[in-house]
Design a protein around this motif. Structure first.
Motif, PDB file in Angstrom:
ATOM      1  N   HIS A 136       0.753  -1.254  -0.138  1.00  0.00           N
ATOM      2  CA  HIS A 136      -0.032  -0.016  -0.142  1.00  0.00           C
ATOM      3  C   HIS A 136       0.786   1.318   0.073  1.00  0.00           C
ATOM      4  CE1 HIS A 136       0.891  -0.851   4.225  1.00  0.00           C
ATOM      5  NE2 HIS A 136       0.781   0.390   4.368  1.00  0.00           N
ATOM      6  N   VAL A 137       0.344   2.605  -0.208  1.00  0.00           N
ATOM      7  CA  VAL A 137       0.913   3.676  -0.261  1.00  0.00           C
ATOM      8  C   VAL A 137       0.102   4.618   0.683  1.00  0.00           C
ATOM      9  CG1 VAL A 137       1.510   5.428  -1.432  1.00  0.00           C
ATOM     10  CG2 VAL A 137       1.884   3.253  -2.398  1.00  0.00           C
ATOM     11  N   THR A 138       0.792   5.368   1.662  1.00  0.00           N
ATOM     12  CA  THR A 138       0.096   6.319   2.444  1.00  0.00           C
ATOM     13  C   THR A 138       0.863   7.452   2.551  1.00  0.00           C
ATOM     14  OG1 THR A 138       1.436   5.413   4.299  1.00  0.00           O
ATOM     15  CG2 THR A 138      -0.444   4.475   4.130  1.00  0.00           C
ATOM     16  N   SER A 139       0.181   8.565   2.721  1.00  0.00           N
ATOM     17  CA  SER A 139       0.756   9.834   2.941  1.00  0.00           C
ATOM     18  C   SER A 139       0.599  10.575   4.252  1.00  0.00           C
ATOM     19  CB  SER A 139       0.386  10.706   1.888  1.00  0.00           C
ATOM     20  OG  SER A 139      -1.121  11.100   2.019  1.00  0.00           O
ATOM     21  N   GLY A 145       5.058  22.240   5.574  1.00  0.00           N
ATOM     22  CA  GLY A 145       4.694  22.340   4.359  1.00  0.00           C
ATOM     23  C   GLY A 145       5.050  21.439   3.153  1.00  0.00           C
ATOM     24  N   THR A 146       5.577  20.157   3.880  1.00  0.00           N
ATOM     25  CA  THR A 146       5.913  18.881   2.946  1.00  0.00           C
ATOM     26  C   THR A 146       5.114  17.818   3.618  1.00  0.00           C
ATOM     27  OG1 THR A 146       7.476  18.403   4.543  1.00  0.00           O
ATOM     28  CG2 THR A 146       8.143  19.629   2.656  1.00  0.00           C
ATOM     29  N   THR A 147       4.915  16.779   2.717  1.00  0.00           N
ATOM     30  CA  THR A 147       4.307  15.645   3.071  1.00  0.00           C
ATOM     31  C   THR A 147       5.334  14.524   2.918  1.00  0.00           C
ATOM     32  OG1 THR A 147       2.381  16.464   2.361  1.00  0.00           O
ATOM     33  CG2 THR A 147       2.466  14.368   2.437  1.00  0.00           C
ATOM     34  N   GLN A 148       5.072  13.494   3.850  1.00  0.00           N
ATOM     35  CA  GLN A 148       6.055  12.349   3.794  1.00  0.00           C
ATOM     36  C   GLN A 148       5.073  11.089   3.023  1.00  0.00           C
ATOM     37  OE1 GLN A 148       8.075  11.084   7.256  1.00  0.00           O
ATOM     38  NE2 GLN A 148       7.807   8.811   6.667  1.00  0.00           N
ATOM     39  N   ILE A 149       5.453  10.440   1.908  1.00  0.00           N
ATOM     40  CA  ILE A 149       4.807   9.523   1.306  1.00  0.00           C
ATOM     41  C   ILE A 149       5.480   8.343   1.332  1.00  0.00           C
ATOM     42  CG2 ILE A 149       4.180   8.572  -1.197  1.00  0.00           C
ATOM     43  CD1 ILE A 149       3.790  11.364  -2.060  1.00  0.00           C
ATOM     44  N   THR A 150       4.922   7.321   1.973  1.00  0.00           N
ATOM     45  CA  THR A 150       5.454   6.075   2.344  1.00  0.00           C
ATOM     46  C   THR A 150       4.658   4.830   1.496  1.00  0.00           C
ATOM     47  OG1 THR A 150       5.575   6.890   4.501  1.00  0.00           O
ATOM     48  CG2 THR A 150       5.824   4.225   4.211  1.00  0.00           C
ATOM     49  N   ALA A 151       5.816   3.990   0.851  1.00  0.00           N
ATOM     50  CA  ALA A 151       5.158   2.774  -0.058  1.00  0.00           C
ATOM     51  C   ALA A 151       5.626   1.632   0.739  1.00  0.00           C
ATOM     52  CB  ALA A 151       5.574   2.877  -1.631  1.00  0.00           C
ATOM     53  N   THR A 152       4.752   0.524   0.994  1.00  0.00           N
ATOM     54  CA  THR A 152       5.166  -0.726   1.295  1.00  0.00           C
ATOM     55  C   THR A 152       4.854  -1.586   0.288  1.00  0.00           C
ATOM     56  OG1 THR A 152       4.395   0.025   3.653  1.00  0.00           O
ATOM     57  CG2 THR A 152       4.621  -2.514   3.023  1.00  0.00           C
ATOM     58  N   LEU A 153       6.050  -2.145  -0.402  1.00  0.00           N
ATOM     59  CA  LEU A 153       6.240  -2.762  -1.411  1.00  0.00           C
ATOM     60  C   LEU A 153       7.120  -3.876  -1.230  1.00  0.00           C
ATOM     61  CD1 LEU A 153       7.025   0.354  -3.739  1.00  0.00           C
ATOM     62  CD2 LEU A 153       4.703  -0.816  -3.572  1.00  0.00           C
ATOM     63  N   PRO A 154       7.073  -4.739  -2.212  1.00  0.00           N
ATOM     64  CA  PRO A 154       8.028  -6.117  -2.138  1.00  0.00           C
ATOM     65  C   PRO A 154       9.664  -5.353  -2.468  1.00  0.00           C
ATOM     66  CG  PRO A 154       6.108  -6.680  -3.639  1.00  0.00           C
ATOM     67  CD  PRO A 154       6.013  -5.077  -3.008  1.00  0.00           C
ATOM     68  N   GLU A 155      10.502  -6.122  -1.662  1.00  0.00           N
ATOM     69  CA  GLU A 155      11.664  -5.348  -1.673  1.00  0.00           C
ATOM     70  C   GLU A 155      12.433  -5.431  -2.972  1.00  0.00           C
ATOM     71  OE1 GLU A 155      10.764  -8.917  -0.652  1.00  0.00           O
ATOM     72  OE2 GLU A 155      12.056  -9.268   0.935  1.00  0.00           O
ATOM     73  N   VAL A 156      12.089  -6.330  -3.875  1.00  0.00           N
ATOM     74  CA  VAL A 156      12.454  -6.495  -5.115  1.00  0.00           C
ATOM     75  C   VAL A 156      12.259  -4.994  -5.918  1.00  0.00           C
ATOM     76  CG1 VAL A 156      12.573  -7.557  -7.445  1.00  0.00           C
ATOM     77  CG2 VAL A 156      12.810  -8.789  -5.289  1.00  0.00           C
ATOM     78  N   HIS A 230      -9.775  12.260  -0.370  1.00  0.00           N
ATOM     79  CA  HIS A 230      -9.373  10.678  -0.821  1.00  0.00           C
ATOM     80  C   HIS A 230      -8.353  10.381   0.052  1.00  0.00           C
ATOM     81  CE1 HIS A 230     -12.181  11.171  -4.157  1.00  0.00           C
ATOM     82  NE2 HIS A 230     -11.549  12.366  -4.475  1.00  0.00           N
ATOM     83  N   GLY A 231      -8.385  10.604   1.645  1.00  0.00           N
ATOM     84  CA  GLY A 231      -7.095  10.119   2.159  1.00  0.00           C
ATOM     85  C   GLY A 231      -5.553  10.618   2.210  1.00  0.00           C
ATOM     86  N   GLY A 232      -5.440  11.849   1.561  1.00  0.00           N
ATOM     87  CA  GLY A 232      -4.380  12.562   1.377  1.00  0.00           C
ATOM     88  C   GLY A 232      -4.203  13.246   2.310  1.00  0.00           C
ATOM     89  N   ALA A 233      -3.039  13.971   2.629  1.00  0.00           N
ATOM     90  CA  ALA A 233      -2.632  14.632   3.571  1.00  0.00           C
ATOM     91  C   ALA A 233      -3.237  16.434   3.806  1.00  0.00           C
ATOM     92  CB  ALA A 233      -1.001  14.750   3.737  1.00  0.00           C
TER      93      ALA A 233
END
Length: 390
Positions: A136-139, A145-156, A230-233
């Motif tokens: 998934h991807v979250t923010s 004034g910045t936003t941290q976007i985090t993506a949980t992905l397969p390591e490859v 839509h779930g943004g920051a």
């Protein structure tokens, strides 16, 4: 609540260190007591779900429901499976964080993973497959004034993304006249590739901006509020930035929904539909901004009837609230009730949450920009029973 006298501070550095050590040991002992009480609460409600018990713990400890569920799980694990770790916590030898992660540093965790894989390769593979399905991807909005976007992905996949960004960034960094740092180039490439544009400003964006009329006209520097749909920051932005967004170049194709908060509270809306949709759905999101569950603060994912539709609750702003998915599901657990408290549409929107254990907590929709937030107050609903309102 009555005020208590503050103990005098230590007079020497040595006394300061000794006091800190003593307080740390006391904190650990109290944390161990919380662990035992939490596990006992779980035992007293054998028919309640883990989520329901965790939410009760969260209300009591002023934590989010997600955090409460983790605290419940940790307490049960320490009491049932790790009694020696719990004993160390009670004696002040370790703190609550260390008790929750008894393996300690990264090297030990990796060593434990290797042992687990060696003993049960099939279970390790299933765990990886389950984790990959949960990608998934979250923010998360920061305060600068910045936003941290985090993506949980397969390591490859993660390795391929970072290698691609770094390879291209190294090429651009070597170009004549490039003044950006390497990290800045990587960040700009990340935005450009995700949006499909050379510059991110060429991407059509829809923003929901709550701004007072005074700030809009330049008569006030009261910050505006950027509200995600839509779930943004979201969060506050400077008044000058809000005015700039509202007068931006048409080339950006930015669509901004302006809600002028020049009255004390937003105007309520009604619907004849069974579901919150259209302008009413947008209104509830703009009014509540984040999940209404106390101390949750997650993004709004679902729009809920405070009094359920099957119980005759209307589809209205008065009877509506924004919740995250987990909190909306929690509301359907046995013996959880939500009650709208405000008398009419001009009053602040209050909701009272009552847990299976009888806890009562009130939440209040935030005021539009331009109004000073109310000071938190304690109300004694019954002898010895206080409720914090804000």
């Amino acid at each position: 609540m009555c005020e208590t006298d503050v103990d005098p501070l230590p007079g020497t550095p040595g006394e300061c260190v000794a006091a800190l050590e003593e307080l740390e040991a006391l904190k650990a002992h109290l944390a161990a007591r919380q662990v035992r009480i939490t596990a006992h609460l779980d035992d007293l409600q054998p028919d309640a779900s883990d989520r329901s018990v965790g939410a009760q713990v969260a209300l009591a400890r002023h934590e989010s429901p997600h955090r409460g569920t983790r605290l419940r799980a940790m307490a049960c694990t320490l009491v049932d499976d790790l009694p020696h770790v719990l004993a160390a916590l009670e004696q002040g030898l370790i703190n609550e964080h260390r008790a929750g992660t008894p393996l300690g540093d990264r090297a030990l965790r990796l060593a434990a993973q290797r042992i687990a894989m060696r003993l049960d390769d099939r279970a390790a593979v299933k765990r990886r497959e389950r984790a990959h399905r949960n990608r998934h991807v979250t923010s998360q909005r920061r305060d600068d004034g910045t936003t941290q976007i985090t993506a949980t992905l397969p390591e490859v996949h993660a390795a391929a993304i970072m290698q691609s960004l770094h390879t291209r960034a190294a090429t651009e960094k070597n170009l004549d006249g490039e003044e950006r740092s390497f990290s800045q180039v990587v960040a700009d490439l990340f935005v450009a590739r995700l949006t499909g544009q050379v510059t991110a400003t060429a991407v059509p964006v829809a923003l929901n901006l709550v701004v007072s009329a005074e700030a809009l006209l330049g008569d006030s520097d009261e910050p505006a509020e950027l509200v995600p749909m839509h779930g943004g920051a979201g969060g506050p932005i400077p008044a000058s930035v809000a005015r700039q967004l509202l007068t931006c170049s048409p080339d950006t194709s930015t669509r901004i929904r302006r809600l002028f908060a020049d009255t004390e509270h937003l105007v309520a809306m009604e619907s004849t539909s069974r579901t919150f949709d259209g302008l009413l759905r947008q209104f509830v999101t703009l009014r509540d901004r984040t999940c209404r569950t106390p101390w949750c603060n997650a993004a709004i994912r679902q729009h809920d009837h405070i009094t359920p539709d099957h119980a005759g609750g209307p589809t209205s702003a008065t009877n509506g609230q924004g919740l995250c998915t987990a909190c909306n599901q929690l509301k359907e657990e046995p013996d959880w009730t939500h009650t709208a408290l405000h008398r009419d549409d001009l009053d602040p929107h209050h909701v009272q949450v009552t847990s299976p254990a009888g806890q009562t907590t009130r939440t209040r929709a935030p005021d539009p920009p331009g109004l000073a937030p109310p000071a938190p107050t304690w109300i004694e609903e019954s002898p010895g029973h206080w409720v914090l309102t804000a």
